[in-house]
Design a protein around this motif. Structure first.
Motif, PDB file in Angstrom:
ATOM      1  N   LEU A  19       0.723  -1.241  -0.085  1.00  0.00           N
ATOM      2  CA  LEU A  19       0.059  -0.199   0.144  1.00  0.00           C
ATOM      3  C   LEU A  19       0.985   1.322  -0.047  1.00  0.00           C
ATOM      4  N   GLY A  20       2.099   1.266   0.875  1.00  0.00           N
ATOM      5  CA  GLY A  20       2.845   2.312   0.852  1.00  0.00           C
ATOM      6  C   GLY A  20       3.518   2.657  -0.478  1.00  0.00           C
ATOM      7  N   GLN A  21       3.780   1.504  -1.408  1.00  0.00           N
ATOM      8  CA  GLN A  21       4.390   1.643  -2.791  1.00  0.00           C
ATOM      9  C   GLN A  21       3.384   2.485  -3.474  1.00  0.00           C
ATOM     10  N   GLU A  22       1.903   1.885  -3.490  1.00  0.00           N
ATOM     11  CA  GLU A  22       1.052   2.733  -4.315  1.00  0.00           C
ATOM     12  C   GLU A  22       0.965   3.988  -3.912  1.00  0.00           C
ATOM     13  N   MET A  23       0.785   4.341  -2.702  1.00  0.00           N
ATOM     14  CA  MET A  23       0.657   5.612  -2.291  1.00  0.00           C
ATOM     15  C   MET A  23       1.801   6.488  -2.656  1.00  0.00           C
ATOM     16  N   GLY A  24       3.249   6.122  -2.755  1.00  0.00           N
ATOM     17  CA  GLY A  24       4.360   6.665  -3.294  1.00  0.00           C
ATOM     18  C   GLY A  24       4.358   6.784  -4.698  1.00  0.00           C
ATOM     19  N   ALA A  25       3.580   6.275  -5.444  1.00  0.00           N
ATOM     20  CA  ALA A  25       3.459   6.577  -6.766  1.00  0.00           C
ATOM     21  C   ALA A  25       2.361   7.661  -7.149  1.00  0.00           C
ATOM     22  N   ILE A  26       1.808   8.275  -6.045  1.00  0.00           N
ATOM     23  CA  ILE A  26       0.843   9.302  -6.091  1.00  0.00           C
ATOM     24  C   ILE A  26       1.470  10.698  -5.444  1.00  0.00           C
ATOM     25  N   GLU A  27       1.826  11.924  -6.050  1.00  0.00           N
ATOM     26  CA  GLU A  27       2.219  12.827  -5.968  1.00  0.00           C
ATOM     27  C   GLU A  27       1.657  13.790  -5.031  1.00  0.00           C
ATOM     28  N   GLU A  28       0.408  13.972  -5.261  1.00  0.00           N
ATOM     29  CA  GLU A  28      -0.539  14.789  -4.604  1.00  0.00           C
ATOM     30  C   GLU A  28      -1.263  14.364  -3.252  1.00  0.00           C
ATOM     31  N   VAL A  29      -1.149  15.071  -2.293  1.00  0.00           N
ATOM     32  CA  VAL A  29      -1.658  14.585  -0.965  1.00  0.00           C
ATOM     33  C   VAL A  29      -2.997  14.428  -0.910  1.00  0.00           C
ATOM     34  N   GLY A  30      -3.790  15.051  -1.486  1.00  0.00           N
ATOM     35  CA  GLY A  30      -5.292  15.007  -1.546  1.00  0.00           C
ATOM     36  C   GLY A  30      -5.477  13.701  -2.353  1.00  0.00           C
ATOM     37  N   ARG A  31      -5.142  13.385  -3.313  1.00  0.00           N
ATOM     38  CA  ARG A  31      -5.098  11.986  -4.014  1.00  0.00           C
ATOM     39  C   ARG A  31      -4.555  10.784  -3.146  1.00  0.00           C
ATOM     40  N   ARG A  32      -3.507  11.103  -2.379  1.00  0.00           N
ATOM     41  CA  ARG A  32      -2.980   9.925  -1.573  1.00  0.00           C
ATOM     42  C   ARG A  32      -4.205   9.666  -0.617  1.00  0.00           C
ATOM     43  N   ARG A  68      -7.374  10.071  -0.845  1.00  0.00           N
ATOM     44  CA  ARG A  68      -8.665   9.497  -1.320  1.00  0.00           C
ATOM     45  C   ARG A  68      -8.331   7.944  -1.400  1.00  0.00           C
ATOM     46  N   LEU A  69      -7.011   7.460  -1.783  1.00  0.00           N
ATOM     47  CA  LEU A  69      -6.683   6.112  -2.048  1.00  0.00           C
ATOM     48  C   LEU A  69      -6.829   5.493  -0.357  1.00  0.00           C
ATOM     49  N   LEU A  70      -6.214   6.211   0.582  1.00  0.00           N
ATOM     50  CA  LEU A  70      -6.569   5.723   1.858  1.00  0.00           C
ATOM     51  C   LEU A  70      -7.886   5.515   2.395  1.00  0.00           C
ATOM     52  N   GLU A  71      -8.593   6.661   2.099  1.00  0.00           N
ATOM     53  CA  GLU A  71      -9.979   6.618   2.409  1.00  0.00           C
ATOM     54  C   GLU A  71     -10.766   5.275   1.965  1.00  0.00           C
ATOM     55  N   GLY A  72     -10.463   5.229   0.674  1.00  0.00           N
ATOM     56  CA  GLY A  72     -11.199   3.915   0.161  1.00  0.00           C
ATOM     57  C   GLY A  72     -10.532   2.555   0.907  1.00  0.00           C
ATOM     58  N   THR A  73      -9.544   2.579   1.377  1.00  0.00           N
ATOM     59  CA  THR A  73      -8.883   1.409   1.842  1.00  0.00           C
ATOM     60  C   THR A  73      -9.462   1.161   3.116  1.00  0.00           C
ATOM     61  N   ILE A  74      -9.234   2.037   3.843  1.00  0.00           N
ATOM     62  CA  ILE A  74     -10.001   2.045   5.269  1.00  0.00           C
ATOM     63  C   ILE A  74     -11.314   1.800   5.260  1.00  0.00           C
ATOM     64  N   LYS A  75     -12.144   2.203   4.426  1.00  0.00           N
ATOM     65  CA  LYS A  75     -13.391   2.009   4.351  1.00  0.00           C
ATOM     66  C   LYS A  75     -13.798   0.616   3.895  1.00  0.00           C
ATOM     67  N   LEU A  76     -12.901  -0.084   2.940  1.00  0.00           N
ATOM     68  CA  LEU A  76     -13.017  -1.312   2.738  1.00  0.00           C
ATOM     69  C   LEU A  76     -12.710  -2.336   3.926  1.00  0.00           C
ATOM     70  N   TYR A  77     -11.913  -2.132   4.578  1.00  0.00           N
ATOM     71  CA  TYR A  77     -11.241  -2.891   5.777  1.00  0.00           C
ATOM     72  C   TYR A  77     -12.474  -2.625   6.923  1.00  0.00           C
ATOM     73  N   GLN A  78     -12.911  -1.214   7.061  1.00  0.00           N
ATOM     74  CA  GLN A  78     -14.099  -1.000   8.136  1.00  0.00           C
ATOM     75  C   GLN A  78     -15.353  -1.966   7.699  1.00  0.00           C
ATOM     76  N   ASP A  79     -15.729  -1.922   6.488  1.00  0.00           N
ATOM     77  CA  ASP A  79     -16.849  -2.904   5.983  1.00  0.00           C
ATOM     78  C   ASP A  79     -16.753  -4.206   6.079  1.00  0.00           C
ATOM     79  N   CYS A  80     -15.314  -4.721   6.058  1.00  0.00           N
ATOM     80  CA  CYS A  80     -15.013  -6.113   6.337  1.00  0.00           C
ATOM     81  C   CYS A  80     -15.496  -6.484   7.712  1.00  0.00           C
ATOM     82  N   ILE A  81     -15.025  -5.912   8.788  1.00  0.00           N
ATOM     83  CA  ILE A  81     -15.356  -6.029  10.006  1.00  0.00           C
ATOM     84  C   ILE A  81     -16.964  -5.884  10.533  1.00  0.00           C
ATOM     85  N   SER A  82     -17.581  -4.950   9.803  1.00  0.00           N
ATOM     86  CA  SER A  82     -18.878  -4.709  10.263  1.00  0.00           C
ATOM     87  C   SER A  82     -19.726  -5.826   9.300  1.00  0.00           C
TER      88      SER A  82
END
Length: 319
Positions: free
Chosen positions: A119-132, A134-148
Motif C-alpha cells: 500500500l505504501g508503494q501505491e501511495m508513493g506513486a501518487i504525488e498529490e496529498v489529496g489524492r493519496r 483518497r486512496l487511503l480513505e477507500g482502503t480504510i472504508k473497505l477494511y471497516q466494512d469487512c469487520i462490520s
C-alpha cells in the motif's frame, strides 16, 4: 403459560395459519421443507484465505486459511471476509456461524505488514496529498466494512480464539455475537505500537462490549498484552476452554443449539440487539414491534407453540 391461555393462543394461531384448512398438513409441509439437508458449505464457497465447512446442519464453520502467515490480514483476506459474511447473510443453509483460526499457530497475527508495504508503494506513486488521502480513505472504508460484515450478517457469529489475537483480530471479534477462547489465548490492541490509531471498529465496539471505558483506554493507549483470564473477567469472552479441540466442540455445540431454533426468531433477535445498541430504549421497542407485527404471524410461531404442547422438538423450514 396456563391451559386456558394456551388454548386461546392455539385457537387464534390455527385461524392465522390457513383459514378452513386442517393444521396437520400445514405443519407436515413445514417439516418436509425443513428436513431437506443443508448443503455443505465446502461445495458452495470457494475462497483462498478462508475455508468453509458444515459440521452440522445449518451450522457453517469459517476458518482462516493463511497458516503460513499466521492468518495475518492481507487485502485478499479483508475482501474475502466481507464477501463471505455477505453471502452467509442470505444463505438459507446457514443459521449460525463459527469463526476460528483453522490450523494456524495463532488465531491471527493482525495486519500483514508486507501488505501494508505494498500500500505504501501505491501511495508513493501518487504525488498529490489529496489524492493519496483518497486512496487511503477507500482502503480504510473497505477494511471497516469487512469487520462490520459480521455485525450486519443476520446469522449469529461465534468466534473461537486460540493463542494470539492481535490488532485487526481484536477489532474483528468485537463485531461478533459470542466470543469463546482457549486458556492460552492472549490479546492485544496493537495499533499504537505501529504508529496508528485503530480505525476498523475496536475503539467504537470494544467499550460497548465490555462496558469499561477505563480498561479499554488503558489497552488502546498502551497496546499491552492481556491474557484469557483478564479477557474473561472483563466480559470480552464468555467461556474459556482448556484446548483448541474443546474450544471448537463448545463453539459448534452452541451453534447447533442456535440453529435448532426458529431462524425467524433468531435473526429478528439479532437485528434488534444490534439496532438497540446505538438507539434509545424507546427506539429499540419501536423497532422490535415493527419486526414482530409480521413475525408473530409466521408459521415458526405456530410450529413452536404446537411442539411445546406435544413436547416434541420443533423443526423449521429454511429461511
Amino acid at each position: 403459560m396456563n391451559k386456558l391461555a394456551f388454548s386461546t393462543v392455539f385457537s387464534t394461531l390455527k385461524t392465522m395459519a390457513r383459514p378452513g384448512a386442517p393444521v396437520a398438513p400445514h405443519i407436515a409441509r413445514n417439516l418436509c421443507a425443513a428436513a431437506n439437508a443443508s448443503t455443505d458449505a465446502s461445495t458452495k464457497y470457494n475462497f483462498k484465505t478462508l475455508k468453509l465447512s458444515t459440521p452440522s446442519p445449518f451450522v457453517v464453520h469459517v476458518e482462516f486459511n493463511r497458516p503460513d502467515r499466521m492468518n495475518a490480514f492481507n487485502r485478499q483476506l479483508w475482501t474475502e471476509i466481507k464477501d463471505c459474511f455477505d453471502q452467509l447473510h442470505n444463505d438459507p443453509d446457514c443459521r449460525a456461524v463459527v469463526l476460528s483460526g483453522g490450523s494456524s499457530k495463532h488465531f491471527t497475527a493482525g495486519i500483514d505488514l508486507f501488505d501494508m508495504m505494498k500500500l505504501g508503494q501505491e501511495m508513493g506513486a501518487i504525488e498529490e496529498v489529496g489524492r493519496r488521502g483518497r486512496l487511503l480513505e477507500g482502503t480504510i472504508k473497505l477494511y471497516q466494512d469487512c469487520i462490520s460484515s459480521l455485525e450486519h450478517c443476520y446469522k449469529p457469529v461465534i468466534v473461537a480464539v486460540h493463542s494470539a489475537c492481535i490488532g485487526a483480530g481484536l477489532n474483528l471479534i468485537t463485531a461478533a455475537d459470542v466470543r469463546y477462547c482457549t486458556r492460552d489465548a492472549w490479546f492485544s490492541l496493537k495499533e499504537v505500537d505501529i504508529g496508528l490509531a485503530a480505525d476498523v471498529g475496536a475503539l467504537q465496539r470494544f467499550p460497548r462490549v465490555v462496558g469499561n471505558q477505563s480498561w479499554v483506554r488503558e489497552l488502546a493507549f498502551t497496546a499491552r498484552k492481556f491474557a484469557s483470564d483478564e479477557a474473561h473477567s472483563h466480559g470480552l469472552v464468555s467461556r474459556l476452554f482448556d484446548n483448541r479441540e474443546e474450544l471448537l466442540q463448545g463453539a459448534i455445540k452452541l451453534a447447533e443449539e442456535i440453529a435448532s431454533k426458529s431462524p425467524i426468531a433468531v435473526q429478528g433477535t439479532k437485528k434488534n440487539i444490534v439496532y438497540s445498541a446505538d438507539h434509545t430504549v424507546q427506539e429499540g421497542l419501536d423497532h422490535i414491534r415493527a419486526i414482530n407485527m409480521l413475525n408473530l404471524q409466521s408459521e415458526d410461531f405456530l410450529n413452536a407453540i404446537m411442539a411445546s404442547q406435544s413436547k416434541e422438538t420443533p423443526v423449521f423450514a429454511k429461511l
